[in-house]
Design a protein around this motif. Structure first.
Motif, PDB file in Angstrom:
ATOM      1  N   VAL A 259      -2.770   0.524  -4.184  1.00  0.00           N
ATOM      2  CA  VAL A 259      -2.305  -0.836  -3.928  1.00  0.00           C
ATOM      3  C   VAL A 259      -1.548  -1.277  -5.182  1.00  0.00           C
ATOM      4  O   VAL A 259      -2.134  -1.408  -6.254  1.00  0.00           O
ATOM      5  CB  VAL A 259      -3.461  -1.796  -3.628  1.00  0.00           C
ATOM      6  CG1 VAL A 259      -2.907  -3.193  -3.338  1.00  0.00           C
ATOM      7  CG2 VAL A 259      -4.285  -1.293  -2.447  1.00  0.00           C
TER       8      VAL A 259
ATOM      9  N   VAL B 289       0.869  -1.176   0.000  1.00  0.00           N
ATOM     10  CA  VAL B 289       0.000   0.000   0.000  1.00  0.00           C
ATOM     11  C   VAL B 289       0.902   1.221   0.000  1.00  0.00           C
ATOM     12  O   VAL B 289       1.754   1.363   0.879  1.00  0.00           O
ATOM     13  CB  VAL B 289      -0.898   0.038   1.250  1.00  0.00           C
ATOM     14  CG1 VAL B 289      -1.753   1.295   1.244  1.00  0.00           C
ATOM     15  CG2 VAL B 289      -1.765  -1.211   1.333  1.00  0.00           C
TER      16      VAL B 289
ATOM     17  N   TYR C  13       0.618  -5.118   2.289  1.00  0.00           N
ATOM     18  CA  TYR C  13      -0.793  -5.427   2.037  1.00  0.00           C
ATOM     19  C   TYR C  13      -1.074  -6.819   2.575  1.00  0.00           C
ATOM     20  O   TYR C  13      -0.350  -7.762   2.265  1.00  0.00           O
ATOM     21  CB  TYR C  13      -1.048  -5.376   0.534  1.00  0.00           C
ATOM     22  CG  TYR C  13      -2.478  -5.635   0.108  1.00  0.00           C
ATOM     23  CD1 TYR C  13      -3.357  -4.575  -0.107  1.00  0.00           C
ATOM     24  CD2 TYR C  13      -2.943  -6.923  -0.117  1.00  0.00           C
ATOM     25  CE1 TYR C  13      -4.667  -4.797  -0.521  1.00  0.00           C
ATOM     26  CE2 TYR C  13      -4.250  -7.153  -0.521  1.00  0.00           C
ATOM     27  CZ  TYR C  13      -5.105  -6.085  -0.720  1.00  0.00           C
ATOM     28  OH  TYR C  13      -6.387  -6.318  -1.132  1.00  0.00           O
TER      29      TYR C  13
ATOM     30  N   ASP D  78      -7.288  -6.600   4.088  1.00  0.00           N
ATOM     31  CA  ASP D  78      -7.398  -5.566   3.058  1.00  0.00           C
ATOM     32  C   ASP D  78      -8.163  -5.993   1.814  1.00  0.00           C
ATOM     33  O   ASP D  78      -8.508  -5.150   0.983  1.00  0.00           O
ATOM     34  CB  ASP D  78      -5.989  -5.117   2.628  1.00  0.00           C
ATOM     35  CG  ASP D  78      -5.184  -4.515   3.775  1.00  0.00           C
ATOM     36  OD1 ASP D  78      -5.775  -3.764   4.578  1.00  0.00           O
ATOM     37  OD2 ASP D  78      -3.974  -4.800   3.868  1.00  0.00           O
TER      38      ASP D  78
ATOM     39  N   ASP E 177      -8.567  -2.414  -5.274  1.00  0.00           N
ATOM     40  CA  ASP E 177      -8.116  -2.547  -3.886  1.00  0.00           C
ATOM     41  C   ASP E 177      -8.056  -3.983  -3.374  1.00  0.00           C
ATOM     42  O   ASP E 177      -7.479  -4.227  -2.311  1.00  0.00           O
ATOM     43  CB  ASP E 177      -9.046  -1.741  -2.965  1.00  0.00           C
ATOM     44  CG  ASP E 177      -9.037  -0.253  -3.284  1.00  0.00           C
ATOM     45  OD1 ASP E 177      -7.949   0.287  -3.560  1.00  0.00           O
ATOM     46  OD2 ASP E 177     -10.118   0.375  -3.269  1.00  0.00           O
TER      47      ASP E 177
ATOM     48  N   TYR F 164     -14.242   1.934  -1.181  1.00  0.00           N
ATOM     49  CA  TYR F 164     -13.385   0.785  -1.501  1.00  0.00           C
ATOM     50  C   TYR F 164     -13.869   0.201  -2.817  1.00  0.00           C
ATOM     51  O   TYR F 164     -15.054  -0.067  -2.985  1.00  0.00           O
ATOM     52  CB  TYR F 164     -13.512  -0.249  -0.389  1.00  0.00           C
ATOM     53  CG  TYR F 164     -12.648  -1.489  -0.548  1.00  0.00           C
ATOM     54  CD1 TYR F 164     -11.395  -1.563   0.039  1.00  0.00           C
ATOM     55  CD2 TYR F 164     -13.105  -2.595  -1.262  1.00  0.00           C
ATOM     56  CE1 TYR F 164     -10.612  -2.698  -0.078  1.00  0.00           C
ATOM     57  CE2 TYR F 164     -12.323  -3.740  -1.389  1.00  0.00           C
ATOM     58  CZ  TYR F 164     -11.069  -3.781  -0.791  1.00  0.00           C
ATOM     59  OH  TYR F 164     -10.299  -4.907  -0.904  1.00  0.00           O
TER      60      TYR F 164
ATOM     61  N   ARG G 244     -12.601   8.823  -5.502  1.00  0.00           N
ATOM     62  CA  ARG G 244     -11.171   8.632  -5.267  1.00  0.00           C
ATOM     63  C   ARG G 244     -10.362   9.786  -5.878  1.00  0.00           C
ATOM     64  O   ARG G 244      -9.160   9.668  -6.085  1.00  0.00           O
ATOM     65  CB  ARG G 244     -10.738   7.271  -5.830  1.00  0.00           C
ATOM     66  CG  ARG G 244     -11.289   6.087  -5.046  1.00  0.00           C
ATOM     67  CD  ARG G 244     -10.626   5.909  -3.697  1.00  0.00           C
ATOM     68  NE  ARG G 244      -9.391   5.216  -3.806  1.00  0.00           N
ATOM     69  CZ  ARG G 244      -9.203   3.918  -3.587  1.00  0.00           C
ATOM     70  NH1 ARG G 244     -10.218   3.184  -3.153  1.00  0.00           N
ATOM     71  NH2 ARG G 244      -8.044   3.355  -3.744  1.00  0.00           N
TER      72      ARG G 244
END
Lengths: 169, 169
Positions: free
Chosen positions: A118, A76, A150, A155, B155, B150, A106
Motif C-alpha cells: 500500500v 495497492v 485503496y 481496506d 496496511d 494484515y 509477509r
C-alpha cells in the motif's frame, strides 16, 4: 529449488516446477532505488523511513487503465517477486525468534510470490504510464501485475491485531 | 474474449490469450454463501452488511503454512477471479456514471484477475486447513492464491482519499 535453512520446511512439490493453474502477465515495472537485497528495505515501514520515492512504469497497452485514478491518495500495488523461493512452507526469517508458516509472514518467499504494497500516490502521469510512489520495498525492475485504488472503507482496519507471535513490519 | 459494452474499451491483445509471464498455483478454495452473480455482494462492505460468514479451505500440502497465524484479527486474501474478462481496459460498471480505467476500479475484470479482500478472521483450524471469515464478496468455489497477515502499521490508512470520481465500495 531453494534449500531450507535450519528450522525451515520445504514443500514436497515446488510450485515453481508445477504445471500452473493460471497465468499472469506483467503490466509494468517498478523503478526503485534498491538494486541489491542488502539495500532493499524489508517492509513498507522501513521503505518509508528511508525517505526515497519510487516509480511505476506501466507498459503502453495498459496505460489507458490509469484513467480515473486522479485524486487517489493511496494505491495497492501487486508485484511479482519472481526471484524468491516458492517452496518454503515453514520459514525462519533472520529477525524472527522461531520458524513460522508462510501465511503468517509477509516474506517474498511464498507459493505464489505476489507482493502487496500500500503506497502513497505522490504523482500520476496517466498518459505516460508513470506513477510516483512515496516509497516501495522491492528491488528495481520488479514486475507489477496489478494496481488497485485503496478504499479506507474496505481496506483500513487501524485496530487490527497481528499474529500473536508476529514480527511487526 | 469478452465483448465491450457501450463506453468500454478492450485491449488489442487479451491477456487471457497471451503467453503468460509467470504461473500461479491454487492453494485452496473459498466456500461462500454466494452461488450466482446476482446474489454475490459487489464489495466487502456489502458482504459484511449481508451478515454471512465464509470459509477458506487450504489444500493439504499448504496447511503447514498456517502455523503462527493464531491471534490474527484480519487476513489479506488474494483470490483468482478467473471467470472475469481480462481484456476490458476501460469499463463502465453498472453503478458508475461514466467509464473509467480498470486500475481506478476494484472490478474483478482486470488484466490479472487477482481479488484483494481484507477479511476478519473469526476462527482458525490450521491442522484442518480451515479459516472462518466474517464475510467475503466472491462466488462459492473461487480459488485462493495467497493469504497474508494484515498489519495495521503498513496496511491501514484510515484517511486515504479514493479516486476523485470514485465509486465508493
Amino acid at each position: 529449488m531453494f534449500e531450507a535453512r535450519e528450522g525451515e520446511i520445504a514443500l514436497d512439490k515446488d510450485p515453481a516446477a508445477m504445471a500452473p493453474d493460471a497465468g499472469v502477465v506483467f503490466i509494468g515495472r517498478i523503478r526503485s532505488p534498491w538494486t541489491t537485497r542488502a539495500d532493499c528495505p524489508r517492509n513498507m515501514a522501513a521503505a518509508r523511513a528511508a525517505g526515497r520515492q519510487a516509480t511505476i512504469e506501466i507498459a503502453p497497452p495498459y496505460r489507458a487503465g490509469l484513467g480515473g485514478l486522479g485524486g487517489t491518495s493511496h494505491v495497492v500495488v501487486l508485484s511479482w517477486l519472481g526471484r524468491a523461493a516458492r517452496n518454503l512452507i515453514i520459514q525462519k526469517p533472520r529477525h524472527a525468534a522461531e520458524p513460522k508458516g508462510v501465511f503468517a509472514l509477509r516474506s517474498p518467499a511464498r507459493p505464489n510470490p505476489v507482493g502487496l504494497h500500500v503506497a502513497g500516490l505522490v504523482a500520476l502521469d496517466a498518459a505516460a504510464g508513470l506513477l510516483t510512489l512515496d516509497a516501495i520495498d522491492v528491488l528495481d525492475g520488479t514486475p507489477v501485475i496489478d494496481l488497485k485504488p485503496y478504499f479506507a472503507s474496505i481496506d483500513s482496519f487501524p485496530d487490527a491485531q497481528p499474529p500473536r507471535h508476529g514480527d511487526a513490519p
